[in-house]
Design a protein around this motif. Structure first.
Motif, PDB file in Angstrom:
ATOM      1  N   ASP A 182      36.574  39.390  30.901  1.00 15.74           N
ATOM      2  CA  ASP A 182      37.157  38.505  31.714  1.00 15.74           C
ATOM      3  C   ASP A 182      38.524  38.964  32.264  1.00 15.74           C
ATOM      4  O   ASP A 182      39.064  38.839  33.458  1.00 15.74           O
ATOM      5  CB  ASP A 182      37.646  37.138  30.849  1.00 15.74           C
ATOM      6  N   ILE A 208      37.546  41.911  34.725  1.00 16.49           N
ATOM      7  CA  ILE A 208      37.114  41.180  36.093  1.00 16.49           C
ATOM      8  C   ILE A 208      38.207  40.577  36.948  1.00 16.49           C
ATOM      9  O   ILE A 208      38.464  40.738  38.146  1.00 16.49           O
ATOM     10  CB  ILE A 208      35.920  40.159  35.945  1.00 16.49           C
ATOM     11  N   ALA A 209      39.037  39.944  36.080  1.00 16.17           N
ATOM     12  CA  ALA A 209      40.156  39.114  37.014  1.00 16.17           C
ATOM     13  C   ALA A 209      40.879  40.258  37.639  1.00 16.17           C
ATOM     14  O   ALA A 209      41.439  39.905  38.627  1.00 16.17           O
ATOM     15  CB  ALA A 209      41.119  38.299  36.003  1.00 16.17           C
ATOM     16  N   GLU A 227      39.164  41.153  40.911  1.00 20.69           N
ATOM     17  CA  GLU A 227      38.942  39.649  41.758  1.00 20.69           C
ATOM     18  C   GLU A 227      39.906  39.620  42.867  1.00 20.69           C
ATOM     19  O   GLU A 227      41.146  39.749  42.837  1.00 20.69           O
ATOM     20  CB  GLU A 227      39.209  38.469  40.914  1.00 20.69           C
ATOM     21  N   GLY A 228      39.219  39.278  44.001  1.00 19.13           N
ATOM     22  CA  GLY A 228      40.004  39.217  45.179  1.00 19.13           C
ATOM     23  C   GLY A 228      40.831  40.557  45.878  1.00 19.13           C
ATOM     24  O   GLY A 228      41.530  40.538  46.669  1.00 19.13           O
ATOM     25  N   ASP A 229      40.165  41.815  45.303  1.00 25.13           N
ATOM     26  CA  ASP A 229      40.623  43.015  45.978  1.00 25.13           C
ATOM     27  C   ASP A 229      39.413  43.773  46.394  1.00 25.13           C
ATOM     28  O   ASP A 229      38.684  44.388  45.474  1.00 25.13           O
ATOM     29  CB  ASP A 229      41.426  43.521  44.684  1.00 25.13           C
ATOM     30  N   TYR A 232      29.841  37.380  36.194  1.00 30.71           N
ATOM     31  CA  TYR A 232      30.477  38.232  37.064  1.00 30.71           C
ATOM     32  C   TYR A 232      30.041  38.578  38.460  1.00 30.71           C
ATOM     33  O   TYR A 232      30.664  39.387  39.182  1.00 30.71           O
ATOM     34  CB  TYR A 232      31.003  39.548  36.111  1.00 30.71           C
ATOM     35  N   HIS A 283      29.961  37.337  41.025  1.00 37.45           N
ATOM     36  CA  HIS A 283      30.943  36.676  42.275  1.00 37.45           C
ATOM     37  C   HIS A 283      31.808  38.029  42.669  1.00 37.45           C
ATOM     38  O   HIS A 283      32.487  37.956  43.742  1.00 37.45           O
ATOM     39  CB  HIS A 283      31.788  35.512  42.229  1.00 37.45           C
ATOM     40  N   VAL A 284      32.267  38.750  41.591  1.00 36.50           N
ATOM     41  CA  VAL A 284      33.009  40.079  41.931  1.00 36.50           C
ATOM     42  C   VAL A 284      32.260  41.588  42.007  1.00 36.50           C
ATOM     43  O   VAL A 284      32.461  42.392  42.897  1.00 36.50           O
ATOM     44  CB  VAL A 284      33.988  40.301  40.860  1.00 36.50           C
TER      45      VAL A 284
END
Length: 174
Positions: free
Chosen positions: A103, A106-107, A110-112, A156, A158-159
């Motif tokens: 987690d 993956i965080a 995320e968004g990069d 995961y 979504h990433v």
């Protein structure tokens, strides 16, 4: 006198042939690489230019160290980050998952969109493989591995866009 002249002419012909081959090779290389730029100097490259990637071991880092190392990868214009994902560490017993470490990783992605994680799913847990087999041996029942990969992708997906299933499956360490 005639023999040295013949040898000289043959050597001269060989030199001329070598120079033509060298010029032809340089021209072919320049033609093949036309329009290409050094990927280490810019991330603004056309889609057909190979992007840089690294094999990483991100599980060893604290959250601050992970962020710093990902920043270093971005600074080096790295695109692909290939990381082993040990099934045996995530699902130590059937149906019981420990997602905590993943987690956090993956965080960090995320968004990069500049860094793309490629997880390499490996490592059969003890409950899924024959008793004397290595952790890197395939499981007894492929459905168990399929269930793990489904759970990983659902969590995961979504990433992560790309996955590698097993690493060097043709090698078997007894």
């Amino acid at each position: 006198m005639k023999r040295p002249l013949i040898i000289f002419l043959i050597a001269l012909a060989a030199l001329a042939g070598s120079l033509v081959a060298l010029a032809s090779s340089i021209q072919a290389r320049n033609f093949a690489l036309r329009g290409y730029r050094d990927a280490t100097l810019t991330a603004d490259l056309p889609f057909w230019i190979p992007r840089l990637g690294v094999n990483a071991e991100l599980t060893q880092y604290s959250p601050d160290e992970l962020a710093r190392n990902l920043d270093l990868m971005r600074a080096a214009n790295i695109t692909w980050v290939r990381q082993m994902v040990r099934w045996d560490e995530i699902e130590p017993s059937a149906g019981t998952y420990d997602w905590e470490r993943w987690d956090a990783i993956i965080a960090a992605f995320e968004g990069d969109p500049s860094l793309k994680l490629i997880p390499v799913l490996v490592g059969s847990p003890a409950w899924a493989r024959p008793a004397n087999d290595s952790v890197f041996a395939p499981p007894d029942d492929p459905i168990d591995f399929a269930n793990f990969t489904r759970a990983f992708a659902e969590r995961y997906g979504h990433v992560i866009d790309s996955y590698q299933i097993w690493d060097e499956p043709n090698l078997y360490a007894a």
